[in-house]
Write an enzyme that holds these catalytic residues in place. Structure first.
Site, PDB file in Angstrom:
ATOM      1  N   SER A 214     -50.136 -93.954  56.309  1.00 58.32           N
ATOM      2  CA  SER A 214     -50.428 -93.960  57.729  1.00 58.32           C
ATOM      3  C   SER A 214     -51.440 -92.862  58.072  1.00 58.32           C
ATOM      4  CB  SER A 214     -49.123 -93.819  58.518  1.00 58.32           C
ATOM      5  OG  SER A 214     -49.315 -94.152  59.865  1.00 58.32           O
ATOM      6  N   ASP A 458     -49.436-105.275  60.312  1.00 63.20           N
ATOM      7  CA  ASP A 458     -48.941-103.906  60.435  1.00 63.20           C
ATOM      8  C   ASP A 458     -48.972-103.527  61.912  1.00 63.20           C
ATOM      9  OD1 ASP A 458     -48.798-101.014  60.538  1.00 63.20           O
ATOM     10  OD2 ASP A 458     -49.286-100.983  58.406  1.00 63.20           O
ATOM     11  N   HIS A 486     -44.929-101.677  58.415  1.00 65.15           N
ATOM     12  CA  HIS A 486     -45.855-100.563  58.316  1.00 65.15           C
ATOM     13  C   HIS A 486     -45.882-100.004  56.897  1.00 65.15           C
ATOM     14  CE1 HIS A 486     -48.392 -97.356  59.407  1.00 65.15           C
ATOM     15  NE2 HIS A 486     -47.482 -96.408  59.470  1.00 65.15           N
TER      16      HIS A 486
END
Length: 556
Positions: A214, A458, A486
Protein backbone atom coordinates in the site's frame (compact mmCIF):
# COMPACT_ATOMS: atom_id res chain seq x y z
CA UNK A 1 -18.82 8.35 26.67
CA UNK A 2 -15.74 10.38 25.84
CA UNK A 3 -13.77 7.34 24.72
CA UNK A 4 -16.60 6.40 22.42
CA UNK A 5 -16.68 9.82 20.76
CA UNK A 6 -12.95 9.66 20.13
CA UNK A 7 -13.25 6.14 18.72
CA UNK A 8 -16.03 7.13 16.34
CA UNK A 9 -14.13 10.18 15.18
CA UNK A 10 -10.89 8.41 14.37
CA UNK A 11 -12.36 6.46 11.49
CA UNK A 12 -13.30 9.67 9.70
CA UNK A 13 -9.80 10.99 9.46
CA UNK A 14 -7.67 7.94 8.81
CA UNK A 15 -9.31 6.02 5.98
CA UNK A 16 -5.97 5.47 4.35
CA UNK A 17 -4.08 4.42 7.47
CA UNK A 18 -2.89 0.82 7.29
CA UNK A 19 -1.54 -0.06 10.72
CA UNK A 20 -1.60 -3.15 12.92
CA UNK A 21 -2.17 -2.41 16.59
CA UNK A 22 0.02 -4.52 18.86
CA UNK A 23 2.04 -4.62 22.05
CA UNK A 24 5.21 -2.55 22.21
CA UNK A 25 8.45 -4.48 21.83
CA UNK A 26 10.77 -1.50 22.10
CA UNK A 27 10.48 1.70 24.10
CA UNK A 28 8.74 4.72 22.66
CA UNK A 29 11.57 7.19 22.19
CA UNK A 30 11.51 10.94 22.50
CA UNK A 31 13.29 13.42 20.25
CA UNK A 32 17.03 13.03 20.67
CA UNK A 33 19.48 15.83 19.94
CA UNK A 34 22.79 14.04 19.54
CA UNK A 35 25.66 13.87 17.08
CA UNK A 36 24.52 11.92 14.02
CA UNK A 37 26.94 9.17 13.10
CA UNK A 38 24.47 7.35 10.86
CA UNK A 39 25.62 9.04 7.64
CA UNK A 40 28.22 6.25 7.49
CA UNK A 41 26.57 3.68 9.76
CA UNK A 42 28.35 0.85 11.46
CA UNK A 43 26.72 -2.53 11.79
CA UNK A 44 23.45 -2.51 13.72
CA UNK A 45 23.71 -3.95 17.22
CA UNK A 46 20.86 -6.37 17.95
CA UNK A 47 19.68 -7.75 21.27
CA UNK A 48 16.95 -10.31 22.14
CA UNK A 49 13.65 -8.56 22.85
CA UNK A 50 10.56 -10.82 22.67
CA UNK A 51 9.92 -14.55 22.63
CA UNK A 52 10.17 -16.37 19.34
CA UNK A 53 13.73 -15.47 18.45
CA UNK A 54 13.14 -11.80 17.70
CA UNK A 55 15.88 -9.22 18.10
CA UNK A 56 15.49 -5.45 18.46
CA UNK A 57 17.66 -2.41 17.93
CA UNK A 58 17.52 1.37 17.81
CA UNK A 59 19.51 3.16 15.13
CA UNK A 60 20.40 6.87 14.92
CA UNK A 61 19.86 8.67 11.63
CA UNK A 62 20.15 12.37 10.78
CA UNK A 63 17.07 14.45 11.51
CA UNK A 64 17.89 16.38 8.32
CA UNK A 65 19.75 14.41 5.67
CA UNK A 66 21.05 17.71 4.31
CA UNK A 67 22.94 18.06 7.60
CA UNK A 68 24.31 14.56 8.28
CA UNK A 69 26.52 15.80 11.13
CA UNK A 70 23.66 17.62 12.85
CA UNK A 71 20.98 16.41 15.24
CA UNK A 72 19.86 12.80 15.05
CA UNK A 73 16.68 10.85 15.68
CA UNK A 74 16.20 7.18 16.50
CA UNK A 75 14.57 4.42 14.45
CA UNK A 76 13.10 1.35 16.16
CA UNK A 77 13.82 -1.99 14.44
CA UNK A 78 12.95 -5.64 14.92
CA UNK A 79 14.50 -8.66 13.21
CA UNK A 80 13.54 -12.30 12.83
CA UNK A 81 16.72 -14.09 11.65
CA UNK A 82 16.57 -16.39 8.65
CA UNK A 83 15.58 -19.91 9.63
CA UNK A 84 18.16 -21.45 7.26
CA UNK A 85 21.35 -19.58 8.18
CA UNK A 86 23.50 -21.61 5.77
CA UNK A 87 21.44 -20.42 2.79
CA UNK A 88 20.77 -16.89 4.06
CA UNK A 89 20.74 -14.27 1.28
CA UNK A 90 20.51 -11.10 3.36
CA UNK A 91 17.86 -8.88 4.94
CA UNK A 92 14.34 -8.24 3.68
CA UNK A 93 13.13 -4.82 4.82
CA UNK A 94 9.33 -4.52 5.01
CA UNK A 95 6.70 -1.81 5.42
CA UNK A 96 2.93 -2.38 5.92
CA UNK A 97 1.71 0.98 4.62
CA UNK A 98 -0.29 3.78 6.16
CA UNK A 99 1.46 6.13 6.19
CA UNK A 100 1.73 5.47 9.89
CA UNK A 101 1.93 1.69 9.85
CA UNK A 102 4.43 -0.09 12.05
CA UNK A 103 6.94 -2.38 10.41
CA UNK A 104 7.90 -3.59 13.88
CA UNK A 105 4.36 -4.88 14.34
CA UNK A 106 4.22 -6.44 10.88
CA UNK A 107 7.26 -8.58 11.60
CA UNK A 108 6.45 -9.39 15.23
CA UNK A 109 2.79 -10.27 14.76
CA UNK A 110 2.73 -11.20 11.07
CA UNK A 111 5.84 -13.29 10.41
CA UNK A 112 3.62 -16.14 9.17
CA UNK A 113 2.32 -13.70 6.57
CA UNK A 114 5.54 -14.34 4.61
CA UNK A 115 6.05 -17.60 2.68
CA UNK A 116 8.24 -20.15 4.46
CA UNK A 117 10.99 -20.02 1.84
CA UNK A 118 11.32 -16.26 2.27
CA UNK A 119 11.58 -16.67 6.04
CA UNK A 120 14.24 -19.34 5.48
CA UNK A 121 16.43 -17.24 3.20
CA UNK A 122 16.07 -13.72 4.63
CA UNK A 123 16.26 -11.97 7.96
CA UNK A 124 12.87 -10.25 8.19
CA UNK A 125 13.49 -6.67 9.30
CA UNK A 126 10.70 -4.30 10.25
CA UNK A 127 11.14 -0.69 11.25
CA UNK A 128 8.89 2.09 12.41
CA UNK A 129 9.50 5.00 10.03
CA UNK A 130 10.69 8.30 11.40
CA UNK A 131 7.91 10.13 13.24
CA UNK A 132 5.91 6.91 13.72
CA UNK A 133 5.13 4.73 16.76
CA UNK A 134 8.30 3.66 18.60
CA UNK A 135 10.78 5.59 16.45
CA UNK A 136 11.30 9.25 17.31
CA UNK A 137 7.63 10.21 17.08
CA UNK A 138 5.70 13.22 15.97
CA UNK A 139 3.64 13.81 19.08
CA UNK A 140 1.17 16.67 19.31
CA UNK A 141 -0.73 15.70 22.48
CA UNK A 142 0.18 14.56 25.96
CA UNK A 143 -2.49 11.87 26.09
CA UNK A 144 -5.19 10.39 23.81
CA UNK A 145 -7.76 12.05 26.08
CA UNK A 146 -6.82 15.33 24.41
CA UNK A 147 -7.74 14.09 20.93
CA UNK A 148 -11.50 14.70 21.23
CA UNK A 149 -11.81 18.08 19.45
CA UNK A 150 -9.62 16.83 16.59
CA UNK A 151 -12.35 14.55 15.27
CA UNK A 152 -15.62 14.92 13.45
CA UNK A 153 -18.39 12.35 13.51
CA UNK A 154 -20.07 12.54 10.11
CA UNK A 155 -19.01 12.98 6.50
CA UNK A 156 -19.96 16.56 5.63
CA UNK A 157 -23.10 16.83 3.55
CA UNK A 158 -23.64 20.59 3.87
CA UNK A 159 -21.41 23.70 4.01
CA UNK A 160 -22.34 24.04 7.69
CA UNK A 161 -20.94 20.60 8.44
CA UNK A 162 -17.73 21.61 6.68
CA UNK A 163 -17.22 24.16 9.47
CA UNK A 164 -17.16 21.29 11.97
CA UNK A 165 -14.39 19.58 10.01
CA UNK A 166 -12.45 22.82 9.63
CA UNK A 167 -12.57 23.41 13.39
CA UNK A 168 -11.36 19.88 14.11
CA UNK A 169 -8.53 20.19 11.60
CA UNK A 170 -7.55 23.53 13.05
CA UNK A 171 -7.35 22.04 16.54
CA UNK A 172 -5.01 19.27 15.38
CA UNK A 173 -2.88 21.60 13.27
CA UNK A 174 -2.48 24.09 16.11
CA UNK A 175 -1.48 21.33 18.53
CA UNK A 176 1.16 20.02 16.11
CA UNK A 177 2.50 23.48 15.38
CA UNK A 178 2.91 24.12 19.09
CA UNK A 179 4.16 20.72 20.26
CA UNK A 180 5.28 18.72 17.21
CA UNK A 181 8.93 19.74 17.40
CA UNK A 182 11.54 19.57 14.64
CA UNK A 183 10.46 16.16 13.36
CA UNK A 184 7.33 17.86 11.97
CA UNK A 185 9.31 19.16 8.99
CA UNK A 186 11.25 15.97 8.30
CA UNK A 187 8.71 13.19 7.72
CA UNK A 188 8.48 12.96 3.94
CA UNK A 189 8.65 9.65 2.12
CA UNK A 190 12.00 10.75 0.68
CA UNK A 191 13.34 11.25 4.22
CA UNK A 192 12.30 7.69 5.05
CA UNK A 193 13.78 6.33 1.81
CA UNK A 194 17.10 7.91 2.75
CA UNK A 195 16.80 6.28 6.18
CA UNK A 196 16.22 2.96 4.42
CA UNK A 197 19.45 3.34 2.52
CA UNK A 198 21.33 3.89 5.79
CA UNK A 199 19.63 0.82 7.24
CA UNK A 200 20.60 -1.19 4.17
CA UNK A 201 24.24 -0.31 4.75
CA UNK A 202 23.97 -0.95 8.49
CA UNK A 203 22.50 -4.39 7.78
CA UNK A 204 25.53 -5.20 5.66
CA UNK A 205 23.73 -5.44 2.31
CA UNK A 206 25.26 -3.93 -0.83
CA UNK A 207 21.80 -3.52 -2.37
CA UNK A 208 18.30 -3.26 -0.92
CA UNK A 209 15.73 -6.06 -0.80
CA UNK A 210 12.34 -4.57 0.13
CA UNK A 211 8.67 -5.54 0.27
CA UNK A 212 6.20 -2.66 0.67
CA UNK A 213 2.42 -2.81 0.89
CA UNK A 214 0.00 0.00 0.00
CA UNK A 215 1.67 3.28 1.07
CA UNK A 216 4.80 1.13 1.34
CA UNK A 217 4.70 1.17 -2.46
CA UNK A 218 5.52 4.90 -2.28
CA UNK A 219 8.58 4.03 -0.22
CA UNK A 220 9.61 1.44 -2.79
CA UNK A 221 9.01 3.75 -5.75
CA UNK A 222 10.84 6.63 -4.10
CA UNK A 223 13.83 4.49 -3.10
CA UNK A 224 14.05 3.02 -6.60
CA UNK A 225 14.22 6.50 -8.10
CA UNK A 226 16.58 8.01 -5.54
CA UNK A 227 18.95 5.02 -5.40
CA UNK A 228 18.39 3.05 -8.63
CA UNK A 229 21.85 1.49 -8.56
CA UNK A 230 21.19 0.00 -5.11
CA UNK A 231 18.07 -1.99 -6.01
CA UNK A 232 18.55 -5.74 -5.56
CA UNK A 233 14.86 -6.68 -5.44
CA UNK A 234 11.90 -4.42 -4.64
CA UNK A 235 8.32 -5.70 -4.50
CA UNK A 236 5.52 -3.15 -4.23
CA UNK A 237 2.02 -4.56 -3.68
CA UNK A 238 -1.10 -2.38 -3.63
CA UNK A 239 0.48 0.42 -5.60
CA UNK A 240 -0.11 4.17 -5.32
CA UNK A 241 0.29 6.39 -8.36
CA UNK A 242 3.27 8.53 -7.24
CA UNK A 243 2.29 11.49 -9.43
CA UNK A 244 -1.23 11.58 -7.98
CA UNK A 245 0.21 11.23 -4.45
CA UNK A 246 2.66 14.12 -4.77
CA UNK A 247 1.85 16.85 -7.30
CA UNK A 248 -1.01 15.57 -9.38
CA UNK A 249 -1.22 15.92 -13.13
CA UNK A 250 -1.49 19.36 -14.76
CA UNK A 251 -4.85 20.91 -14.02
CA UNK A 252 -5.36 19.04 -10.72
CA UNK A 253 -4.16 21.73 -8.31
CA UNK A 254 -7.71 22.16 -7.01
CA UNK A 255 -7.98 18.49 -5.98
CA UNK A 256 -6.81 16.97 -2.68
CA UNK A 257 -4.25 14.21 -3.16
CA UNK A 258 -6.67 11.61 -1.76
CA UNK A 259 -9.14 12.53 -4.50
CA UNK A 260 -6.49 12.40 -7.22
CA UNK A 261 -5.68 8.80 -6.30
CA UNK A 262 -9.20 7.73 -7.33
CA UNK A 263 -9.44 5.15 -4.56
CA UNK A 264 -13.15 5.99 -4.58
CA UNK A 265 -13.46 4.53 -8.07
CA UNK A 266 -11.56 1.40 -7.05
CA UNK A 267 -13.75 0.94 -3.98
CA UNK A 268 -16.94 1.38 -6.01
CA UNK A 269 -15.80 -1.21 -8.56
CA UNK A 270 -14.95 -3.62 -5.74
CA UNK A 271 -18.37 -3.07 -4.18
CA UNK A 272 -19.89 -3.85 -7.56
CA UNK A 273 -18.10 -7.20 -7.46
CA UNK A 274 -19.42 -7.78 -3.93
CA UNK A 275 -22.97 -7.25 -5.24
CA UNK A 276 -22.41 -9.43 -8.33
CA UNK A 277 -20.90 -12.34 -6.45
CA UNK A 278 -23.45 -12.07 -3.65
CA UNK A 279 -26.38 -12.26 -6.06
CA UNK A 280 -24.74 -15.17 -7.88
CA UNK A 281 -24.19 -17.00 -4.57
CA UNK A 282 -27.91 -17.12 -3.83
CA UNK A 283 -28.57 -18.65 -0.42
CA UNK A 284 -24.86 -18.55 0.44
CA UNK A 285 -25.06 -14.75 0.65
CA UNK A 286 -27.49 -13.32 3.18
CA UNK A 287 -27.89 -10.11 1.16
CA UNK A 288 -28.48 -11.86 -2.17
CA UNK A 289 -31.21 -10.72 -4.55
CA UNK A 290 -30.87 -7.29 -6.15
CA UNK A 291 -28.27 -6.45 -3.51
CA UNK A 292 -27.09 -3.24 -5.19
CA UNK A 293 -30.57 -1.68 -5.05
CA UNK A 294 -31.08 -2.87 -1.49
CA UNK A 295 -27.79 -1.30 -0.42
CA UNK A 296 -28.80 1.98 -2.05
CA UNK A 297 -32.08 1.92 -0.15
CA UNK A 298 -30.25 1.16 3.08
CA UNK A 299 -27.93 4.13 2.54
CA UNK A 300 -30.90 6.45 1.95
CA UNK A 301 -32.59 5.16 5.06
CA UNK A 302 -29.54 5.77 7.24
CA UNK A 303 -29.12 9.24 5.81
CA UNK A 304 -32.51 10.03 7.34
CA UNK A 305 -32.36 8.05 10.58
CA UNK A 306 -29.54 6.07 12.25
CA UNK A 307 -30.21 2.72 13.89
CA UNK A 308 -29.06 1.60 17.31
CA UNK A 309 -26.32 -0.99 17.66
CA UNK A 310 -25.18 -2.72 20.83
CA UNK A 311 -21.58 -3.88 20.88
CA UNK A 312 -19.00 -4.44 23.63
CA UNK A 313 -21.48 -3.33 26.26
CA UNK A 314 -22.26 0.00 24.60
CA UNK A 315 -25.26 1.15 22.57
CA UNK A 316 -24.60 3.75 19.90
CA UNK A 317 -26.24 5.16 16.76
CA UNK A 318 -25.07 3.57 13.50
CA UNK A 319 -25.21 6.21 10.76
CA UNK A 320 -24.80 6.61 7.02
CA UNK A 321 -21.14 7.41 7.63
CA UNK A 322 -20.74 4.21 9.66
CA UNK A 323 -22.26 2.23 6.80
CA UNK A 324 -19.79 3.66 4.30
CA UNK A 325 -16.70 3.09 6.44
CA UNK A 326 -17.68 -0.38 7.66
CA UNK A 327 -18.42 -1.42 4.07
CA UNK A 328 -15.07 -0.03 2.94
CA UNK A 329 -13.33 -2.02 5.67
CA UNK A 330 -15.11 -5.23 4.69
CA UNK A 331 -14.07 -4.75 1.06
CA UNK A 332 -10.41 -4.91 2.10
CA UNK A 333 -10.64 -8.66 2.65
CA UNK A 334 -12.86 -11.29 1.02
CA UNK A 335 -12.68 -13.22 4.30
CA UNK A 336 -15.17 -10.62 5.59
CA UNK A 337 -17.64 -10.52 2.69
CA UNK A 338 -19.98 -13.24 3.85
CA UNK A 339 -20.16 -11.78 7.33
CA UNK A 340 -20.72 -8.27 6.01
CA UNK A 341 -23.63 -9.53 3.91
CA UNK A 342 -25.22 -10.97 7.06
CA UNK A 343 -24.70 -7.67 8.84
CA UNK A 344 -26.35 -5.71 6.01
CA UNK A 345 -29.33 -8.09 6.00
CA UNK A 346 -29.87 -7.59 9.73
CA UNK A 347 -29.67 -3.81 9.42
CA UNK A 348 -32.17 -3.94 6.56
CA UNK A 349 -34.50 -6.11 8.65
CA UNK A 350 -34.36 -3.69 11.61
CA UNK A 351 -33.04 -6.45 13.85
CA UNK A 352 -32.43 -5.81 17.52
CA UNK A 353 -29.42 -3.66 18.49
CA UNK A 354 -27.83 -6.73 20.07
CA UNK A 355 -28.26 -8.88 16.94
CA UNK A 356 -26.86 -6.18 14.67
CA UNK A 357 -23.96 -5.62 17.06
CA UNK A 358 -23.18 -9.33 17.13
CA UNK A 359 -23.04 -9.39 13.32
CA UNK A 360 -20.77 -6.34 13.32
CA UNK A 361 -18.50 -8.13 15.77
CA UNK A 362 -18.36 -11.11 13.38
CA UNK A 363 -17.21 -8.83 10.56
CA UNK A 364 -14.55 -7.43 12.85
CA UNK A 365 -13.35 -10.91 13.80
CA UNK A 366 -13.31 -12.07 10.17
CA UNK A 367 -10.96 -9.21 9.36
CA UNK A 368 -8.54 -10.54 11.95
CA UNK A 369 -8.62 -7.36 13.99
CA UNK A 370 -7.97 -7.51 17.71
CA UNK A 371 -7.70 -4.33 19.74
CA UNK A 372 -4.45 -4.70 21.68
CA UNK A 373 -4.85 -1.95 24.21
CA UNK A 374 -1.71 -0.32 25.39
CA UNK A 375 0.15 -0.17 22.07
CA UNK A 376 2.12 1.91 22.23
CA UNK A 377 1.72 3.94 25.40
CA UNK A 378 0.89 6.83 23.08
CA UNK A 379 -0.21 5.62 19.61
CA UNK A 380 0.49 8.55 17.31
CA UNK A 381 -1.46 7.55 14.20
CA UNK A 382 -3.49 10.76 14.63
CA UNK A 383 -0.41 12.82 13.81
CA UNK A 384 1.52 10.22 11.84
CA UNK A 385 -0.71 10.01 8.78
CA UNK A 386 -0.79 13.76 8.00
CA UNK A 387 2.83 14.13 9.09
CA UNK A 388 3.81 12.09 6.03
CA UNK A 389 0.96 12.49 3.58
CA UNK A 390 0.53 16.27 3.84
CA UNK A 391 4.30 16.80 3.71
CA UNK A 392 4.53 14.77 0.50
CA UNK A 393 1.63 16.25 -1.42
CA UNK A 394 0.30 19.41 -3.04
CA UNK A 395 -3.23 20.25 -1.86
CA UNK A 396 -5.75 23.11 -1.88
CA UNK A 397 -5.71 25.39 1.16
CA UNK A 398 -9.47 25.77 1.64
CA UNK A 399 -11.95 23.28 3.08
CA UNK A 400 -14.41 24.59 0.52
CA UNK A 401 -12.27 22.90 -2.13
CA UNK A 402 -12.57 19.60 -0.25
CA UNK A 403 -16.34 19.96 -0.18
CA UNK A 404 -16.50 20.67 -3.91
CA UNK A 405 -14.18 17.77 -4.71
CA UNK A 406 -16.03 15.39 -2.40
CA UNK A 407 -19.44 16.16 -3.86
CA UNK A 408 -18.14 15.80 -7.42
CA UNK A 409 -16.43 12.50 -6.54
CA UNK A 410 -19.59 11.15 -4.91
CA UNK A 411 -21.61 12.05 -8.00
CA UNK A 412 -19.15 10.59 -10.48
CA UNK A 413 -17.65 7.61 -8.62
CA UNK A 414 -20.25 6.50 -6.11
CA UNK A 415 -20.55 5.87 -2.41
CA UNK A 416 -16.90 6.34 -1.44
CA UNK A 417 -16.22 9.70 -3.08
CA UNK A 418 -16.75 11.67 0.11
CA UNK A 419 -14.93 9.18 2.31
CA UNK A 420 -11.77 9.04 0.22
CA UNK A 421 -11.73 12.83 -0.28
CA UNK A 422 -12.29 13.99 3.30
CA UNK A 423 -9.63 11.67 4.72
CA UNK A 424 -7.01 14.26 3.76
CA UNK A 425 -8.77 17.47 4.85
CA UNK A 426 -6.15 18.14 7.53
CA UNK A 427 -3.74 18.94 4.68
CA UNK A 428 -5.62 22.21 4.12
CA UNK A 429 -4.05 23.61 7.31
CA UNK A 430 -1.15 21.25 8.11
CA UNK A 431 1.80 23.21 9.57
CA UNK A 432 4.58 20.83 8.51
CA UNK A 433 6.84 21.62 5.57
CA UNK A 434 8.32 18.82 3.49
CA UNK A 435 11.28 20.65 2.00
CA UNK A 436 13.11 17.41 1.17
CA UNK A 437 10.20 15.62 -0.47
CA UNK A 438 10.69 13.88 -3.80
CA UNK A 439 8.31 14.68 -6.66
CA UNK A 440 9.94 12.83 -9.54
CA UNK A 441 10.95 11.93 -12.12
CA UNK A 442 9.69 8.38 -11.56
CA UNK A 443 11.38 6.62 -14.47
CA UNK A 444 14.84 5.65 -13.20
CA UNK A 445 16.47 2.63 -14.80
CA UNK A 446 17.11 0.45 -11.75
CA UNK A 447 20.06 -1.93 -11.43
CA UNK A 448 17.63 -4.84 -11.11
CA UNK A 449 13.93 -5.07 -11.98
CA UNK A 450 11.15 -3.91 -9.66
CA UNK A 451 8.17 -6.27 -9.28
CA UNK A 452 4.86 -4.37 -9.27
CA UNK A 453 1.81 -6.26 -7.94
CA UNK A 454 -1.75 -5.05 -8.49
CA UNK A 455 -5.29 -6.34 -7.83
CA UNK A 456 -8.00 -5.90 -10.42
CA UNK A 457 -10.46 -4.95 -7.66
CA UNK A 458 -8.68 -3.11 -4.85
CA UNK A 459 -10.79 -0.70 -2.75
CA UNK A 460 -7.80 1.41 -1.63
CA UNK A 461 -5.04 1.30 -4.25
CA UNK A 462 -6.75 0.69 -7.55
CA UNK A 463 -5.18 -1.42 -10.26
CA UNK A 464 -4.41 1.62 -12.41
CA UNK A 465 -1.77 2.68 -9.87
CA UNK A 466 0.19 -0.50 -10.51
CA UNK A 467 -0.17 -0.05 -14.27
CA UNK A 468 1.10 3.54 -13.99
CA UNK A 469 4.20 2.65 -11.98
CA UNK A 470 5.02 -0.34 -14.18
CA UNK A 471 4.81 1.92 -17.23
CA UNK A 472 6.99 4.59 -15.61
CA UNK A 473 9.79 2.30 -14.40
CA UNK A 474 11.55 0.98 -17.52
CA UNK A 475 13.07 -1.98 -15.65
CA UNK A 476 9.95 -3.38 -13.99
CA UNK A 477 7.43 -6.18 -14.37
CA UNK A 478 3.68 -6.04 -13.63
CA UNK A 479 2.15 -9.04 -11.84
CA UNK A 480 -1.65 -8.99 -11.72
CA UNK A 481 -4.19 -10.63 -9.43
CA UNK A 482 -7.68 -11.02 -10.90
CA UNK A 483 -9.24 -10.92 -7.46
CA UNK A 484 -10.65 -8.66 -4.79
CA UNK A 485 -9.40 -6.89 -1.70
CA UNK A 486 -6.40 -4.83 -0.72
CA UNK A 487 -3.00 -6.25 -1.82
CA UNK A 488 -2.35 -9.80 -2.98
CA UNK A 489 0.79 -11.20 -1.32
CA UNK A 490 0.52 -13.41 1.75
CA UNK A 491 -1.83 -16.36 1.60
CA UNK A 492 -4.50 -15.28 -0.89
CA UNK A 493 -2.98 -16.73 -4.04
CA UNK A 494 -0.35 -19.47 -4.34
CA UNK A 495 0.39 -18.07 -7.81
CA UNK A 496 1.19 -14.60 -6.43
CA UNK A 497 3.18 -15.96 -3.49
CA UNK A 498 5.24 -18.26 -5.70
CA UNK A 499 6.05 -15.44 -8.10
CA UNK A 500 7.04 -13.03 -5.33
CA UNK A 501 9.15 -15.70 -3.61
CA UNK A 502 11.03 -16.64 -6.79
CA UNK A 503 11.72 -12.99 -7.54
CA UNK A 504 12.97 -12.11 -4.05
CA UNK A 505 15.22 -15.15 -3.82
CA UNK A 506 16.90 -15.28 -7.19
CA UNK A 507 15.49 -12.42 -9.27
CA UNK A 508 13.31 -14.61 -11.47
CA UNK A 509 10.48 -12.54 -12.92
CA UNK A 510 7.05 -13.96 -13.79
CA UNK A 511 6.32 -14.01 -17.52
CA UNK A 512 5.12 -10.71 -18.90
CA UNK A 513 1.33 -10.43 -18.69
CA UNK A 514 0.97 -12.95 -15.85
CA UNK A 515 -2.48 -12.78 -14.26
CA UNK A 516 -3.07 -14.93 -11.17
CA UNK A 517 -6.62 -16.11 -10.56
CA UNK A 518 -8.40 -16.03 -7.17
CA UNK A 519 -8.41 -19.31 -5.28
CA UNK A 520 -11.17 -18.71 -2.75
CA UNK A 521 -14.90 -18.13 -2.99
CA UNK A 522 -16.00 -15.08 -0.99
CA UNK A 523 -19.40 -16.74 -0.41
CA UNK A 524 -18.70 -20.42 0.32
CA UNK A 525 -21.49 -22.88 0.92
CA UNK A 526 -20.19 -23.65 4.40
CA UNK A 527 -19.49 -20.35 6.19
CA UNK A 528 -16.42 -20.38 8.44
CA UNK A 529 -16.42 -19.60 12.12
CA UNK A 530 -15.59 -15.88 12.20
CA UNK A 531 -13.43 -16.27 15.29
CA UNK A 532 -11.44 -19.06 13.66
CA UNK A 533 -11.01 -16.99 10.52
CA UNK A 534 -9.83 -14.09 12.63
CA UNK A 535 -7.23 -16.23 14.35
CA UNK A 536 -5.98 -17.49 10.99
CA UNK A 537 -5.75 -13.99 9.62
CA UNK A 538 -3.86 -12.74 12.65
CA UNK A 539 -1.34 -15.53 12.19
CA UNK A 540 -1.02 -14.61 8.54
CA UNK A 541 -0.59 -10.91 9.30
CA UNK A 542 -3.31 -9.64 6.97
CA UNK A 543 -4.79 -7.57 9.76
CA UNK A 544 -1.74 -5.33 9.32
CA UNK A 545 -3.38 -4.03 6.14
CA UNK A 546 -6.72 -3.05 7.68
CA UNK A 547 -7.23 0.73 7.81
CA UNK A 548 -7.29 2.25 11.27
CA UNK A 549 -10.40 4.10 10.18
CA UNK A 550 -12.42 0.95 9.65
CA UNK A 551 -11.24 -0.58 12.89
CA UNK A 552 -12.98 2.35 14.54
CA UNK A 553 -16.08 1.74 12.46
CA UNK A 554 -16.15 -1.73 13.99
CA UNK A 555 -15.85 -0.23 17.47
CA UNK A 556 -12.24 -1.34 17.83
Amino acid sequence: MFARSVSRGLRRRLAALLALSGLAVAPLVAYVAAPATAAHPSRIHWSPCVRGGFECATVPVPLDHDQPAGASILLSLIRLPATDADRRIGSLLVNPGGPGGSGVDLVQFGAEFFPAEIRARFDLVGFDPRGIARSTPLRCFGTPRQWGPAFWSQLPLTPEQVDVVAAADGYLADACEQRGGKILDHMTTADVARDMDLLRAGLGDDQLTFLGFSYGSMLGSTYANLFPERVRAIVIDGVLDPIAWTTGAPGQSHLPFSTRLRSDEGAQETLGEFFRLCDTAGANCAFSGNSAARFAALRERLLVQPILVELDGQTFPFTYTDLIFSTLGALYSTFAWQFHAEFLALVEASASPAAVGSALADVRASLGYVNKRGFPRYPNFVEGFPGVACSDSDNPDSHADWFTAAEAAETQFGYFGRAWTWVSSICAVWPGVGEDRYTGPWNANTANPVLVVGNFFDPATRYEGAQTVAALLPNSRLLSYAGWGHTATGGLSSCIDAAVTAYLIDGTLPPAGTVCQPEMNPFPQQPPDPSAVGAELRRAGRAALLPEATKRAFRG
